[in-house]
Design an enzyme around this catalytic site. Structure first.
Site, PDB file in Angstrom:
ATOM      1  N   LYS A  78       0.845  -1.195   0.000  1.00 43.42           N
ATOM      2  CA  LYS A  78       0.000   0.000   0.000  1.00 43.42           C
ATOM      3  C   LYS A  78       0.878   1.242   0.000  1.00 43.42           C
ATOM      4  O   LYS A  78       1.846   1.327   0.773  1.00 43.42           O
ATOM      5  CB  LYS A  78      -0.901  -0.025   1.234  1.00 43.42           C
ATOM      6  CG  LYS A  78      -1.925   1.091   1.335  1.00 43.42           C
ATOM      7  CD  LYS A  78      -2.772   0.886   2.586  1.00 43.42           C
ATOM      8  CE  LYS A  78      -3.906   1.881   2.703  1.00 43.42           C
ATOM      9  NZ  LYS A  78      -4.749   1.598   3.909  1.00 43.42           N
ATOM     10  N   SER A 153      -9.538   1.087   3.185  1.00 49.04           N
ATOM     11  CA  SER A 153      -8.745   1.863   2.249  1.00 49.04           C
ATOM     12  C   SER A 153      -7.640   1.056   1.554  1.00 49.04           C
ATOM     13  O   SER A 153      -7.044   1.530   0.589  1.00 49.04           O
ATOM     14  CB  SER A 153      -8.095   3.033   2.992  1.00 49.04           C
ATOM     15  OG  SER A 153      -7.190   2.582   3.988  1.00 49.04           O
ATOM     16  N   SER A 177      -9.553  -1.138   7.565  1.00 49.31           N
ATOM     17  CA  SER A 177      -9.070  -0.937   6.187  1.00 49.31           C
ATOM     18  C   SER A 177      -8.290  -2.089   5.586  1.00 49.31           C
ATOM     19  O   SER A 177      -7.989  -2.068   4.398  1.00 49.31           O
ATOM     20  CB  SER A 177      -8.225   0.337   6.112  1.00 49.31           C
ATOM     21  OG  SER A 177      -9.045   1.480   6.177  1.00 49.31           O
TER      22      SER A 177
END
Length: 416
Positions: A78, A153, A177
């Site tokens: 990420k 996310s 997330s």
């Protein structure tokens, strides 16, 4: 640049299952094949907005440490996490102009164990959202269910694993997330307790609740990645028969545990936990962004601007009170868990939303079953739409491995 590679067979890169069965026996052959699989997956999903930065060339040119437990594994990260020599965009238009000076410890640990970083991947802007819509880098598409959101996310990480771009991924989880994208994309994700993975080199959202954790297509790979990240021995599978399970809201996903011989008991969370959590969360988010919002509000997406505007006004005193209340609530839940081995719930609070639905309308409902365990700082493992919560990471991984070995399913969250 993407190279021409050999054609890969369907068993090496299945399009209907999250991850190719890349060899993990170590050596340059395993690494080369794994990189080729990743490259082909990137080509196949080039229009899915999963990858922010392709790092295949970096992986090919880096000396491969031999004999590590992650030899032959590919890794997607990420883009909230620093990798030395690469930019960190945070999914925004405000960051990413300079290369990171050092890699975060979680990156160093995984690469030292043999993992080959193939991509920095997309996310909901600043890790502040659950849909992974992103006007700066494109909306991530769900490889498993293209008509549904990939979750957020860490939606780019879950999508990278589901697409076969990487065998393991790193995400961050502040209020669900890691777990929500794992459920939406049909993969597995672990939210560890805070402080179990060093936070240096990981961009913050709400520091009291931010954690880094692994995502993969199986509990086995997730457990292996966690062993490397934590330095703990690998968890062993726990038999499901005789397990005592506390069930939140009569979880549908948990029902196979009963058939496997577990005892299911209803369990409730402390009342008001989410109200208290969001008070502390909003106080921290506004302070994380005080240097750029509202001064540079035009550089934010409309979605995140609306959230930051709504989050303003929480005092330092209210934040301290909320954290103290959450600590009491945590002890209350642990007391309720006396005589219970693990707690389970569905991962998502509603079926995975359709692409194009307004994230502001469904985000609280989608995350209502994952956010409480961020608030109370308990480790939680999402096997698709099954969430397993326990006292330690080893506890939830042991039960997750038992589920994988005995039942072998990843519960769906698409309403089917």
């Amino acid at each position: 640049m993407v190279h021409d590679v050999m054609m890969l067979t369907a068993d090496m890169f299945p399009t209907t299952h999250p991850h190719p069965a890349a060899p993990a026996t170590g050596g340059e052959d395993a690494r080369s094949l794994a990189l080729a699989v990743s490259e082909q997956a990137m080509r196949q999903h080039r229009d899915s907005n999963i990858v922010i930065l392709d790092t295949l060339e970096r992986a090919r040119s880096a000396p491969a440490p031999g004999g590590g437990p992650l030899d032959g594994f590919t890794l997607a990260v990420k883009d909230m996490i620093d990798v030395a020599g690469l930019p960190t965009s945070r999914g925004s238009a405000l960051y990413g102009g300079l290369d990171a000076l050092q890699s975060a410890e979680c990156i160093t640990r995984l690469e030292s164990a043999g993992a080959a970083l193939v991509a920095k991947v997309n996310l909901h802007e600043f890790a502040y959202g659950v849909s992974n819509e992103n006007p700066h880098w494109g909306d991530v598409l769900n490889p498993a269910y293209p008509h549904l959101i990939p979750g957020g996310s860490s939606g780019g990480t879950a999508a990278a694993v589901a697409a076969g771009i990487a065998r393991i991924g790193l995400g961050t989880d502040t209020a669900g997330s890691i777990r929500m994208p794992a459920a939406c994309c049909g993969v597995v994700g672990l939210r560890p307790r805070t402080g179990r993975v060093a936070g240096r080199g990981v961009a913050p959202l709400a520091p009291s609740f931010d954690v880094v954790g692994p995502i993969s297509a199986s509990v086995s790979d997730t457990a292996l990645a966690w062993s490397v990240l934590s330095g703990e021995a690998l968890a062993g599978a726990r038999p499901l028969r005789g397990l005592v399970v506390g069930v939140i809201e009569g979880s549908v996903a948990a029902e196979p545990l009963r058939a496997a011989g577990a005892e299911l008991r209803p369990l409730t969370l402390p009342g008001g936990v989410l109200d208290v959590f969001w008070t502390a969360f909003r106080a921290e988010v506004t302070r994380t962004h005080e240097g750029t919002y509202p001064r540079a509000a035009e550089a934010y997406s409309e979605n995140v601007r609306a959230k930051l505007a709504a989050a303003s006004g929480v005092s330092a005193a209210a934040h301290r009170s909320a954290l103290a209340t959450l600590a009491v609530m945590r002890e209350e839940l642990l007391s309720r868990m006396t005589g219970v081995d693990v707690v389970v719930s569905d991962t998502l609070g509603c079926p995975t939303p359709l692409v194009g639905a307004d994230e502001l309308d469904y985000r609280d409902d989608l995350g209502r079953l994952v956010a409480p365990f961020s608030a109370l700082d308990l480790p939680a493992l999402a096997i698709g739409n099954l969430q397993i919560v326990g006292r330690t990471e080893a506890d939830v991984l042991a039960v997750g491995l038992g589920w994988e070995h005995e039942l072998g399913t990843i519960p769906r969250a698409d309403g089917a």
